[in-house]
Design a protein around this motif. Structure first.
Motif, PDB file in Angstrom:
ATOM      1  N   SER A   1       0.803  -1.223   0.000  1.00 39.15           N
ATOM      2  CA  SER A   1       0.000   0.000   0.000  1.00 39.15           C
ATOM      3  C   SER A   1       0.837   1.274   0.000  1.00 39.15           C
ATOM      4  O   SER A   1       0.324   2.351  -0.320  1.00 39.15           O
ATOM      5  CB  SER A   1      -0.915   0.011   1.232  1.00 39.15           C
ATOM      6  N   ASP A   2       2.118   1.177   0.342  1.00 40.49           N
ATOM      7  CA  ASP A   2       2.933   2.384   0.505  1.00 40.49           C
ATOM      8  C   ASP A   2       4.366   2.118   0.051  1.00 40.49           C
ATOM      9  O   ASP A   2       5.293   2.144   0.853  1.00 40.49           O
ATOM     10  CB  ASP A   2       2.901   2.810   1.979  1.00 40.49           C
ATOM     11  N   PRO A   3       4.566   1.883  -1.246  1.00 42.66           N
ATOM     12  CA  PRO A   3       5.907   1.527  -1.733  1.00 42.66           C
ATOM     13  C   PRO A   3       6.921   2.658  -1.533  1.00 42.66           C
ATOM     14  O   PRO A   3       6.574   3.841  -1.553  1.00 42.66           O
ATOM     15  CB  PRO A   3       5.681   1.270  -3.235  1.00 42.66           C
ATOM     16  N   THR A   4       8.161   2.269  -1.328  1.00 40.75           N
ATOM     17  CA  THR A   4       9.246   3.245  -1.231  1.00 40.75           C
ATOM     18  C   THR A   4       9.377   4.028  -2.530  1.00 40.75           C
ATOM     19  O   THR A   4       9.243   3.472  -3.617  1.00 40.75           O
ATOM     20  CB  THR A   4      10.574   2.529  -0.920  1.00 40.75           C
ATOM     21  N   GLN A   5       9.624   5.336  -2.386  1.00 45.10           N
ATOM     22  CA  GLN A   5       9.799   6.214  -3.537  1.00 45.10           C
ATOM     23  C   GLN A   5      11.258   6.656  -3.585  1.00 45.10           C
ATOM     24  O   GLN A   5      11.738   7.370  -2.702  1.00 45.10           O
ATOM     25  CB  GLN A   5       8.876   7.432  -3.413  1.00 45.10           C
ATOM     26  N   ALA A   6      11.961   6.223  -4.625  1.00 42.13           N
ATOM     27  CA  ALA A   6      13.402   6.442  -4.711  1.00 42.13           C
ATOM     28  C   ALA A   6      13.766   7.922  -4.642  1.00 42.13           C
ATOM     29  O   ALA A   6      14.735   8.305  -3.954  1.00 42.13           O
ATOM     30  CB  ALA A   6      13.951   5.823  -5.998  1.00 42.13           C
TER      31      ALA A   6
ATOM     32  N   GLU B   1      12.152  10.317  -3.206  1.00 40.20           N
ATOM     33  CA  GLU B   1      11.918  10.803  -1.851  1.00 40.20           C
ATOM     34  C   GLU B   1      13.053  10.389  -0.921  1.00 40.20           C
ATOM     35  O   GLU B   1      13.518  11.195  -0.098  1.00 40.20           O
ATOM     36  CB  GLU B   1      10.587  10.252  -1.333  1.00 40.20           C
ATOM     37  N   VAL B   2      13.514   9.153  -1.047  1.00 39.33           N
ATOM     38  CA  VAL B   2      14.630   8.680  -0.225  1.00 39.33           C
ATOM     39  C   VAL B   2      15.864   9.529  -0.477  1.00 39.33           C
ATOM     40  O   VAL B   2      16.585   9.932   0.449  1.00 39.33           O
ATOM     41  CB  VAL B   2      14.922   7.192  -0.515  1.00 39.33           C
ATOM     42  N   GLU B   3      16.116   9.833  -1.752  1.00 35.81           N
ATOM     43  CA  GLU B   3      17.271  10.656  -2.101  1.00 35.81           C
ATOM     44  C   GLU B   3      17.116  12.077  -1.572  1.00 35.81           C
ATOM     45  O   GLU B   3      18.068  12.669  -1.044  1.00 35.81           O
ATOM     46  CB  GLU B   3      17.446  10.685  -3.625  1.00 35.81           C
ATOM     47  N   GLU B   4      15.917  12.634  -1.673  1.00 35.72           N
ATOM     48  CA  GLU B   4      15.681  14.012  -1.247  1.00 35.72           C
ATOM     49  C   GLU B   4      15.944  14.202   0.241  1.00 35.72           C
ATOM     50  O   GLU B   4      16.519  15.209   0.666  1.00 35.72           O
ATOM     51  CB  GLU B   4      14.235  14.399  -1.561  1.00 35.72           C
ATOM     52  N   PHE B   5      15.537  13.218   1.054  1.00 34.03           N
ATOM     53  CA  PHE B   5      15.648  13.365   2.501  1.00 34.03           C
ATOM     54  C   PHE B   5      16.837  12.600   3.099  1.00 34.03           C
ATOM     55  O   PHE B   5      16.923  12.466   4.313  1.00 34.03           O
ATOM     56  CB  PHE B   5      14.355  12.887   3.171  1.00 34.03           C
TER      57      PHE B   5
ATOM     58  N   PHE C   1      16.675  12.240   7.226  1.00 32.48           N
ATOM     59  CA  PHE C   1      16.167  11.047   7.896  1.00 32.48           C
ATOM     60  C   PHE C   1      15.953   9.955   6.854  1.00 32.48           C
ATOM     61  O   PHE C   1      16.058  10.205   5.645  1.00 32.48           O
ATOM     62  CB  PHE C   1      14.859  11.333   8.654  1.00 32.48           C
ATOM     63  N   ASP C   2      15.664   8.747   7.339  1.00 32.62           N
ATOM     64  CA  ASP C   2      15.438   7.607   6.445  1.00 32.62           C
ATOM     65  C   ASP C   2      13.996   7.646   5.942  1.00 32.62           C
ATOM     66  O   ASP C   2      13.048   7.418   6.702  1.00 32.62           O
ATOM     67  CB  ASP C   2      15.704   6.300   7.202  1.00 32.62           C
ATOM     68  N   ALA C   3      13.825   7.930   4.668  1.00 36.44           N
ATOM     69  CA  ALA C   3      12.488   8.048   4.084  1.00 36.44           C
ATOM     70  C   ALA C   3      12.054   6.771   3.375  1.00 36.44           C
ATOM     71  O   ALA C   3      11.172   6.798   2.509  1.00 36.44           O
ATOM     72  CB  ALA C   3      12.446   9.229   3.114  1.00 36.44           C
ATOM     73  N   THR C   4      12.659   5.641   3.735  1.00 34.38           N
ATOM     74  CA  THR C   4      12.239   4.363   3.159  1.00 34.38           C
ATOM     75  C   THR C   4      10.822   4.025   3.617  1.00 34.38           C
ATOM     76  O   THR C   4      10.492   4.161   4.794  1.00 34.38           O
ATOM     77  CB  THR C   4      13.199   3.245   3.599  1.00 34.38           C
TER      78      THR C   4
END
Length: 310
Positions: free
Chosen positions: A104-109, A111-115, A119-122
């Motif tokens: 329901s809430d897949p990791t967005q690559a 977004e992970v790079e941006e933050f 913090f860990d945005a996984t």
């Protein structure tokens, strides 16, 4: 054609802390991210429910925290959440009902790079989930019309003092002392046809982890193990942080238990715990208890992502 019966098992969309009166910009940013995760998951639930309303099916919804009885009398289980929700469902399922996981809430690559510096945005890995919101309807139609069939994942059976536990492990089992800073003392050997197939290994360590093929890419891989073919019936074991007076037994600290073999363990601490597929299912053990692990367990029928089968 008879209407199919479905059970939809949901990860709860818990409310995260309010952002009111938050003055720290970083804290506010994290809370905003968490609140977005809650919203994305809640929207995914509503989306999947709307799809089901359009199909020739009868269905009911249960939050995974309220699941306490074996799942029966349904044709399909749909889990909406991540791998944890699918694992929770598996603990109440035999080998007759298939399960489809919706991440329901897949990791967005991006977004992970941006933050990455904040913090860990996984988000959710959903390793065993074959569908997301965007592919759910097509996947469901293929299942209902028989165009796709589930795979048979090997599970692990656990016997304590010759008594079979009611929960089968899909991912892994961790046997350890309740206090992680305390040394775990145990011995093990591999058996085949009820006869010893390896030497007895005496261990002092931080515990023992045993994984299925499905679980070999999780904690086992992180600890230095290897990924196994997803449909393998073998088990992989690793002694965690062994205390070795010498190197004589070092080669026996990590290995494989074949499908026609079992692993017999004896626990030598006053107390201990068996964790099944994480921290939610736990069984207590004590000094002298024997724990037998094998892959001779009912399989789990699960629709897997195509990339795991190629």
């Amino acid at each position: 054609m008879a209407r199919r019966r479905l059970l939809m098992l949901l990860k709860p969309f818990d409310l995260f802390p309010s952002q009111h009166h938050v003055t720290n910009p970083k804290t506010s940013q994290v809370l905003s991210y968490l609140d977005n995760r809650r919203k994305v998951h809640k929207d995914a639930i509503h989306f999947c429910q709307n799809i089901l309303r359009q199909k020739h099916v009868d269905w009911e919804t249960v939050f995974r925290s309220n699941l306490s009885q074996p799942i029966r009398d349904v044709d399909l289980v749909v889990t909406v959440g991540g791998d944890g929700t699918l694992l929770q469902a598996s603990h109440f399922m035999n080998d007759s009902i298939p399960v489809l996981g919706v991440n329901s809430d897949p990791t967005q690559a991006l977004e992970v790079e941006e933050f990455s510096e904040e913090f860990d945005a996984t988000r959710s890995t959903g390793y065993l989930c074959a569908a997301t919101v965007s592919s759910f309807e097509l996947m469901l139609d293929n299942i209902l019309e028989g165009r796709t069939v589930p795979s048979k994942l090997s599970r692990m059976s656990i016997c304590v003092n010759s008594k079979l536990l009611s929960t089968y492990a899909v991912n892994d089992v961790l046997i350890a002392h309740p206090c992680p800073a305390t040394v775990s003392r145990f011995s093990f050997r591999i058996r085949k046809d009820s006869h010893p197939f390896s030497t007895l290994v005496n261990c002092r360590s931080s515990g023992l982890r045993v994984s299925t093929a499905a679980g070999s890419t999780a904690a086992m891989l992180s600890a230095g193990g290897f990924a196994m073919p997803i449909l393998s019936k073998d088990l992989q074991y690793m002694v965690r942080e062994p205390i070795l007076p010498g190197a004589a037994n070092s080669s026996l600290m990590h290995g494989v238990v074949k499908s026609d073999e079992s692993m017999d363990n004896v626990w030598y601490c006053k107390e201990g715990l068996i964790y099944v597929d994480g921290s939610h299912v736990v069984y207590s053990i004590q000094h002298g208890d024997t724990i037998k692990l094998s892959s001779r367990a009912p399989v789990l029928k699960v629709f897997l992502p195509n990339h795991l089968l190629s």
